[in-house]
Design a protein around this motif. Structure first.
Motif, PDB file in Angstrom:
ATOM      1  N   TYR A  30       0.865  -1.180   0.000  1.00 54.30           N
ATOM      2  CA  TYR A  30       0.000   0.000   0.000  1.00 54.30           C
ATOM      3  C   TYR A  30       0.901   1.230   0.000  1.00 54.30           C
ATOM      4  N   LEU A  31       0.770   2.096  -1.010  1.00 56.23           N
ATOM      5  CA  LEU A  31       1.569   3.310  -1.064  1.00 56.23           C
ATOM      6  C   LEU A  31       0.650   4.520  -0.976  1.00 56.23           C
ATOM      7  N   PRO A  32       0.424   5.030   0.251  1.00 58.95           N
ATOM      8  CA  PRO A  32      -0.505   6.150   0.401  1.00 58.95           C
ATOM      9  C   PRO A  32       0.132   7.499   0.069  1.00 58.95           C
ATOM     10  N   ALA A  33      -0.664   8.348  -0.582  1.00 57.27           N
ATOM     11  CA  ALA A  33      -0.305   9.746  -0.819  1.00 57.27           C
ATOM     12  C   ALA A  33      -1.572  10.550  -0.521  1.00 57.27           C
ATOM     13  N   PRO A  34      -1.463  11.888  -0.375  1.00 55.66           N
ATOM     14  CA  PRO A  34      -2.662  12.648  -0.025  1.00 55.66           C
ATOM     15  C   PRO A  34      -3.842  12.360  -0.966  1.00 55.66           C
TER      16      PRO A  34
END
Lengths: 416, 416
Positions: free
Chosen positions: A214-218
C-alpha cells in the motif's frame, strides 16, 4: 533463485541536516529495482571521511553493487573522491578523457577551464572513468572481489543522465539480473485502513512470489503488486489474473491500472476524445493548472485558466456577481458553479474545473472552518459540484483540492 | 565538547523500490540537528525483520538516540512492532491508554473500532506509550543502556505532529544537547562552481567551529554556515561578523539572509509596501501562482492571474494582438511585455509578472530551441524583460522560469 543485491549510499551534510530532501536514493533504488536488483538498504552519511568509509565497508558486506552519490563537487566540503582513492588503495592522477571532456564542456559554454574545475579531471587510477554527459564532475566505476562500486555526482539532473546513459547499461551487462515485475492500481478517495479489510482475502490468495504493498499519498492510495520469477511471461499472466480478481468493492475508487497520476489519466481521456479544459482556481492558486501542464503534450488539451485568488478577480474575470458573493460567500456552491461555467465559456474550452476554499491556516469561520472547499466541473450543459472537508494544513489542502477536482473532471469525461 | 549522536531509520519496501520519496528522514534529521543533536547517519531498509534488526543494532553502536518511522500500520506488510518487541526482548500486550485513544479517535470520526485497528493498541510492555495525536498507530519509546529508541508511524503528517508534540520535547529533556546554530545566505542566478572561487579566501578565514556548505537547487545556491559551541550568543556574533565580511562580488546574487524562498522574500517586500501582484503565465502553466500562493497570508498581495497556455487565451484574456503573435511568435519580448502590462491592468494589481517559453520536450525550433523563455515584469510605468536560455528538461524549465520571474519582480520592487 539468487538476486543481485544493491545498496545506495548518498553523501552530504546538507542531507543529514535535513535542509535538502534526498531524491537521489529513491531514484536510484527505483532504477535498480526495476532492473531486477534487490535493493537491501539505502544509507545517508555526511561529508565525513570516517563515516563514508564505514558506510562503504558495511554496504560491501551486504551487497554486490554499491551506488554512491554526492561529494564529488569542486568545493572544500566534497570528500568522496579522496575517500574512495584511499578505500580502494589507489593513486590519484589526471585522467586524459576526463580532462578532454572538461575542456570541451567549458568551450561549449564559452568559458575557459579554471584551476578549480581542472581538479575534477583527477581520478583514482584504479577507477574506470564514467563520463558525466551534462556536468563537470566525472563518475567512477570500481571493481573488487566481484563487487562493483560506482560514484556519481550529487546533482540530481547530472546523476540521472549518467545513471541512464552510462551506469545502468553497464550494471545490467555486468550482473544480468533476473526480472522483477510491478503492476499498480491507482485509487482516489479511500484510505489505507479502509482498503485493507476489503483486500484482505484477495491478498491471502496471491501466489507467494507476488507481494502487495500500500503506497498512500494525499487523497490517494497506490496498490502495488511486485512479482519476481524466472519466467516474466508467466509472472505477468499471474498478475493480470490477480488484478482481474480485484474485489468489486474496491473498483469505484480505481482510476487507473497504469502508474498514472490523475492529471495524466485525465489528460489521456481528454486527448482521445479531442476535448479541451480550462481552470478557474481560487484556493489552489494555480496548482491545478501546474499539475495539468507538468505533463508533456498537455498543450493539446489545456487551454489555460484564471487564478481568481481575490474576489474582485472572480467578479471581473469570471463574471461572478457581487450579490452572489455577498449572499453565499466566496467558498460556496453557487460561486464555484459560475467559475467553472464561465471559464469554459470565456476560454473556449469543453470542460471547466473550479475550486474555492479556505486553505488555511487563517480565514476559517465556525460555518466554514479551515479545510472547507467547494469544487466544480462544467462539461457541456452539465455542472457537478462537491463539497470537501479537508485538513488544517495549507499545502495538504491545496494538493487534496487539486486531486479531487481532477478526479471529478475525469469522472465526468468517463461518464459520457 | 561531546555532542549527542542521533540516527534515523526509515522502514518500508516502497522506499527501497523508490516509488515513494522518503521525506521523513530529512524532516527528522532537520528537527534533530536544530535541537543540537549530531545526526550521523540515516538508513532505509525494507519491511524485512532481519534487515530492520541489523539496522537497529548498527545504529545503536553509533548513536545515543535512534528514531524509527514506518511499519506500524495495520496491514500485513508492517513488521516494525514485532521486530522491536523481539529486539528488546519484550512481551506484547494491549495498552489501556492506546486502546482508550483508539476508541476515542474512532468515536470522534463516527466509526466503530475494527478488530484490525484494535490490534494497534497492542504494544511491547517494555515500551513507553507515545500518543499519536492524529492517527491510529501509537508511537513507542524504548530505553536501554542509556540509549533511546523511538518508533513513530510512517505517515508524514502523523509522524510530524508526534515528533513535535511528544518525542522532541522528551528527547530535549532526556539528553539536553548543546546548541547548533545556522545562518544562511540565499542566492539566485549563479552556480556553485562560480561562487566557490569567490568565497574561497573568505571561507578559509572562518573560525574552525563554523562550517560552510553549498546547497544547490535549480537556479539557486543556498550558502549555509553551521556553527557549534557552548556560548550561542558568541557563536551568533561570530556568524554575523562572517556574513558582514561576505565578498562584494557575491552580493549581487544575494536576495535573502534569512532562509526564505524567493516567493517569500518577494511576498515580504510586497506586504511592507502595500503592493499587489498578478501573474500571466504561459509555459509555467500556473506554477508561479502556485509558488506565490503556497505562502500563508499571500492573499494580502496576490490578486490572481491568467494562465494563457493557448495563444487564443493570450488574445482573448490578455489583449495580445494576433498580429504581434504572427510577427514575433508567442515566445517573444513583445508578447510577454503585453502579458505583464495587461494582467496588471485587468486584474488591478501594482505588479504583473509574465512568461512565455518552450518548456519542452517538444515545440523547439532552430531559432527558439527547447528552453528558450521570455519573462517580463511590469511595475507602474516600468516594464523589464529578460530572455532565458534554459535546459531540455520540461519540469526544470518550469521551475527555473518561475524562480527567475519572481527574482525579476523582487528586483524591481527593491529598486524603487
Amino acid at each position: 533463485m539468487l538476486r543481485v543485491r544493491a545498496e545506495v549510499l548518498t553523501i552530504g551534510d546538507e542531507l543529514l541536516l535535513g535542509q535538502v530532501v534526498d531524491t537521489n536514493a529513491p531514484y536510484l533504488a527505483r532504477q535498480l529495482s526495476e532492473a531486477g536488483f534487490l535493493v537491501v538498504q539505502t544509507t545517508t552519511v555526511g561529508d565525513d571521511a570516517v563515516a563514508i568509509r564505514q558506510a562503504l565497508a558495511a554496504a560491501e558486506q551486504r551487497a554486490e553493487a554499491i551506488l554512491i552519490t554526492g561529494g564529488l563537487g569542486p568545493t572544500r566540503d566534497d570528500l568522496t573522491k579522496a575517500v574512495l582513492a584511499d578505500y580502494f588503495e589507489s593513486e590519484l592522477a589526471e585522467h586524459p578523457d576526463a580532462l578532454h571532456h572538461l575542456i570541451a564542456l567549458f568551450a561549449q559554454r564559452g568559458k575557459t577551464l579554471s584551476a578549480l574545475n581542472r581538479q575534477q579531471a583527477i581520478l583514482p587510477v584504479k577507477a574506470q572513468y564514467v563520463v558525466n554527459p551534462t556536468g563537470t564532475a566525472p563518475g567512477m566505476w570500481f571493481e573488487r572481489a566481484g563487487k562493483v562500486t560506482i560514484a556519481m555526482p550529487g546533482v540530481p539532473s547530472e546523476m540521472k543522465i549518467m545513471m541512464q546513459q552510462e551506469c545502468l547499461p553497464r550494471l545490467r551487462a555486468h550482473f544480468q539480473p533476473t526480472a522483477l515485475l510491478h503492476r499498480v492500481v491507482r485509487t482516489i478517495g479511500v484510505g489505507e485502513s479502509t482498503l485493507a479489510p476489503l483486500l484482505d482475502t484477495w491478498e491471502t490468495h496471491l501466489p507467494p512470489h507476488i507481494r502487495l504493498a500500500y503506497l498512500p499519498a494525499p487523497g490517494r492510495v497506490k496498490l502495488r503488486l511486485s512479482g519476481h520469477g524466472p519466467d516474466s511471461g508467466q509472472l505477468m499472466q499471474e498478475m493480470d489474473e490477480a488484478l482481474n480478481a480485484l474485489p468489486p468493492a474496491v473498483q469505484p475508487y480505481v482510476y487507473s491500472y497504469e502508474d498514472l497520476e490523475i492529471e495524466e489519466a485525465l489528460g489521456q481521456e481528454l486527448k482521445t476524445r479531442g476535448l479541451t479544459l480550462a481552470t478557474a482556481e481560487s484556493c489552489t492558486g494555480g496548482y491545478i493548472g501546474h499539475r495539468l501542464t507538468s505533463i508533456a503534450g498537455s498543450s493539446a488539451y489545456v487551454r489555460g485558466g484564471v487564478i481568481a485568488y481575490d474576489n474582485e478577480v472572480k467578479i471581473s474575470q469570471l463574471g461572478v456577481s457581487p450579490d452572489v458573493l455577498q449572499a453565499h460567500g466566496a467558498v460556496s456552491e453557487p460561486v464555484v458553479r459560475i467559475m467553472a461555467t464561465e471559464v469554459c465559456r470565456r476560454l473556449g474550452a469543453h470542460l471547466g474545473v473550479a475550486c474555492s476554499g479556505v486553505a488555511g491556516p487563517g480565514g476559517g469561520t465556525p460555518e466554514k472552518p479551515v479545510g472547507t472547499v467547494w469544487i466544480a466541473c462544467a462539461y457541456g450543459a452539465r455542472v457537478e459540484t462537491r463539497k470537501l472537508q479537508l485538513t488544517t494544513e495549507r499545502l495538504l489542502n491545496i494538493e487534496l483540492t487539486a486531486v479531487y477536482a481532477l478526479q471529478l473532471a475525469w469522472q465526468m469525461v468517463r461518464a459520457e
